[in-house]
Write a protein that holds these residues in place. Structure first.
Motif, mmCIF file in Angstrom:
data_model
loop_
_atom_site.group_PDB
_atom_site.id
_atom_site.type_symbol
_atom_site.label_atom_id
_atom_site.label_comp_id
_atom_site.label_asym_id
_atom_site.label_seq_id
_atom_site.Cartn_x
_atom_site.Cartn_y
_atom_site.Cartn_z
ATOM 1 N N SER A 4 0.896 -0.641 -0.165
ATOM 2 C CA SER A 4 -0.571 0.012 -0.346
ATOM 3 C C SER A 4 0.764 1.777 0.410
ATOM 4 O O SER A 4 1.192 2.032 -0.381
ATOM 5 C CB SER A 4 -0.885 -0.381 0.847
ATOM 6 N N PHE A 5 1.695 1.122 1.072
ATOM 7 C CA PHE A 5 2.746 2.445 1.279
ATOM 8 C C PHE A 5 3.639 2.696 -0.294
ATOM 9 O O PHE A 5 4.009 3.416 -1.249
ATOM 10 C CB PHE A 5 4.208 2.333 1.573
ATOM 11 N N ILE A 6 3.639 1.713 -1.240
ATOM 12 C CA ILE A 6 4.616 1.802 -2.586
ATOM 13 C C ILE A 6 3.600 1.596 -3.688
ATOM 14 O O ILE A 6 4.309 3.517 -4.314
ATOM 15 C CB ILE A 6 5.509 0.470 -3.127
ATOM 16 N N ALA A 7 1.773 1.671 -4.054
ATOM 17 C CA ALA A 7 1.292 2.786 -4.566
ATOM 18 C C ALA A 7 0.984 3.825 -4.054
ATOM 19 O O ALA A 7 0.722 4.576 -4.960
ATOM 20 C CB ALA A 7 -0.104 1.350 -4.056
ATOM 21 N N PHE A 8 0.846 3.972 -3.008
ATOM 22 C CA PHE A 8 0.543 4.989 -2.644
ATOM 23 C C PHE A 8 1.631 6.185 -3.094
ATOM 24 O O PHE A 8 1.290 7.062 -4.028
ATOM 25 C CB PHE A 8 0.430 5.778 -1.225
ATOM 26 N N THR A 16 -4.239 -1.428 -3.410
ATOM 27 C CA THR A 16 -3.895 -2.300 -4.169
ATOM 28 C C THR A 16 -4.771 -3.702 -4.204
ATOM 29 O O THR A 16 -6.520 -3.686 -3.710
ATOM 30 C CB THR A 16 -2.871 -3.273 -3.643
ATOM 31 N N ASP A 17 -5.095 -4.706 -4.790
ATOM 32 C CA ASP A 17 -5.362 -5.524 -5.765
ATOM 33 C C ASP A 17 -5.952 -6.395 -4.699
ATOM 34 O O ASP A 17 -6.845 -7.334 -4.776
ATOM 35 C CB ASP A 17 -5.040 -6.269 -7.036
#
Length: 62
Positions: A4-8, A16-17
């Motif tokens: 989630s941090f990476i996606a943000f 995320t999926d």
């Protein structure tokens, strides 16, 4: 949580999926995503009783 941090960082959205729909802020429900052994959406993390304790505190006193 790491994903989630990476996606943000990449997109501005922590979605995320592998997670339920991350709720957008709503002042009526105060929905949030709870990171626990299972990701769940819940409402009102603090609770009305805790917020009401601050109602009489002057803003400049904080």
């Amino acid at each position: 949580m790491r994903d989630s941090f990476i996606a943000f960082a990449r997109s501005g959205s922590p979605q995320t999926d592998a997670m339920p729909e991350w709720p957008q802020h709503d002042p009526k429900t105060l929905a949030y995503l709870r990171f626990d052994s299972k990701l769940t959406v819940a409402n009102d993390f603090v609770g009305e009783e805790h917020r009401s304790a601050w109602e009489d505190v002057p803003v400049d006193a904080v």
